[in-house]
Design a protein around this motif. Structure first.
Motif, PDB file in Angstrom:
ATOM      1  N   TYR A  30     -58.617  24.424  35.593  1.00  0.00           N
ATOM      2  CA  TYR A  30     -58.578  23.536  36.752  1.00  0.00           C
ATOM      3  C   TYR A  30     -57.360  23.857  37.604  1.00  0.00           C
ATOM      4  O   TYR A  30     -56.444  24.552  37.171  1.00  0.00           O
ATOM      5  N   GLU A  31     -57.376  23.342  38.833  1.00  0.00           N
ATOM      6  CA  GLU A  31     -56.270  23.571  39.747  1.00  0.00           C
ATOM      7  C   GLU A  31     -55.464  22.285  39.907  1.00  0.00           C
ATOM      8  O   GLU A  31     -56.033  21.199  40.025  1.00  0.00           O
ATOM      9  N   ARG A  32     -54.139  22.432  39.893  1.00  0.00           N
ATOM     10  CA  ARG A  32     -53.260  21.267  40.053  1.00  0.00           C
ATOM     11  C   ARG A  32     -52.022  21.697  40.822  1.00  0.00           C
ATOM     12  O   ARG A  32     -51.350  22.656  40.414  1.00  0.00           O
ATOM     13  N   ASP A  33     -51.721  20.995  41.883  1.00  0.00           N
ATOM     14  CA  ASP A  33     -50.553  21.283  42.728  1.00  0.00           C
ATOM     15  C   ASP A  33     -50.520  22.750  43.163  1.00  0.00           C
ATOM     16  O   ASP A  33     -49.463  23.387  43.148  1.00  0.00           O
ATOM     17  N   GLY A  34     -51.672  23.305  43.487  1.00  0.00           N
ATOM     18  CA  GLY A  34     -51.750  24.684  43.956  1.00  0.00           C
ATOM     19  C   GLY A  34     -51.670  25.727  42.863  1.00  0.00           C
ATOM     20  O   GLY A  34     -51.586  26.918  43.149  1.00  0.00           O
ATOM     21  N   ALA A  35     -51.684  25.321  41.594  1.00  0.00           N
ATOM     22  CA  ALA A  35     -51.615  26.272  40.485  1.00  0.00           C
ATOM     23  C   ALA A  35     -52.891  26.172  39.652  1.00  0.00           C
ATOM     24  O   ALA A  35     -53.451  25.094  39.470  1.00  0.00           O
ATOM     25  N   LEU A  36     -53.339  27.313  39.128  1.00  0.00           N
ATOM     26  CA  LEU A  36     -54.500  27.345  38.238  1.00  0.00           C
ATOM     27  C   LEU A  36     -54.013  27.146  36.808  1.00  0.00           C
ATOM     28  O   LEU A  36     -53.107  27.851  36.350  1.00  0.00           O
ATOM     29  N   ASP A  94     -49.629  30.681  39.410  1.00  0.00           N
ATOM     30  CA  ASP A  94     -49.213  30.141  40.707  1.00  0.00           C
ATOM     31  C   ASP A  94     -48.679  31.274  41.579  1.00  0.00           C
ATOM     32  O   ASP A  94     -48.829  32.454  41.230  1.00  0.00           O
ATOM     33  N   THR A  98     -47.956  34.556  36.567  1.00  0.00           N
ATOM     34  CA  THR A  98     -48.601  33.899  35.423  1.00  0.00           C
ATOM     35  C   THR A  98     -47.532  33.511  34.416  1.00  0.00           C
ATOM     36  O   THR A  98     -46.692  34.334  34.038  1.00  0.00           O
TER      37      THR A  98
END
Length: 136
Positions: A30-36, A94, A98
Motif C-alpha cells: 500500500y501507499e502511505r505519505d507518498g511511500a510504497l 520512497d 528502498t
C-alpha cells in the motif's frame, strides 16, 4: 457403498496454497505519505492427506458388526494443512530509495532478557558459592 461426496485431496492442496501467501495474510502493498510499503513475512506450512478403501469380509459368527470388523465395503479419506506466519518487517520505497524496517518481536525480546537474567543469576550464585567454599 453410499452416495456420499468423495474425498478430494487436491482441494486441501489448493486451499493451503491460497493461504500460504504474504498477501493473503498481511494484504497487498500500500501507499502511505507518498511511500510504497511492502509487508514481508516468513510463511511456513505443510499439507497431508490420505484415503483408504476396504474390501468385503464375511462376518465372524452371527455378531453385530463393529467399527473394527464392519463386515462390508467402505472407503474414507481425510487431510488437512497447517501454517505458521511471522511478520519480519516492511520494505519502504520512497524518493530516497528502498529502506528495510524490521518488525520488533517483543516476545523474543522478553524471552532473550529472561535467558540473560537467568544466566547472570546462575553465574553470580556460582561465584558466591565458590567464595564461601574457599573461606572454609
Amino acid at each position: 457403498m453410499t452416495d456420499s461426496p468423495r474425498f478430494d485431496p487436491t482441494a486441501i492442496v489448493r486451499a493451503a496454497s491460497e493461504t500460504l501467501s504474504v498477501r493473503r495474510v498481511f494484504g497487498e502493498a500500500y501507499e502511505r505519505d507518498g511511500a510504497l510499503v511492502i509487508p514481508v513475512a516468513k510463511v511456513m506450512g505443510g499439507t497431508g492427506s490420505g484415503g483408504g478403501v476396504g474390501a468385503h469380509r464375511p462376518q465372524r459368527e452371527a455378531t453385530t458388526p463393529t467399527p473394527q470388523d464392519p463386515g462390508s465395503e467402505g472407503e474414507g479419506g481425510g487431510g488437512g494443512f497447517g501454517i505458521r506466519v511471522r511478520p519480519v518487517g516492511v520494505y519502504i520505497v520512497d524518493e530516497r530509495g528502498t529502506h528495510w524496517r524490521p518488525a520488533l518481536d517483543m516476545n523474543r525480546v522478553i524471552l532473550g532478557g529472561q535467558v540473560v537474567g537467568a544466566i547472570a543469576v546462575s553465574v553470580i550464585g556460582a561465584v558466591y558459592a565458590l567464595r564461601v567454599l574457599r573461606r572454609r
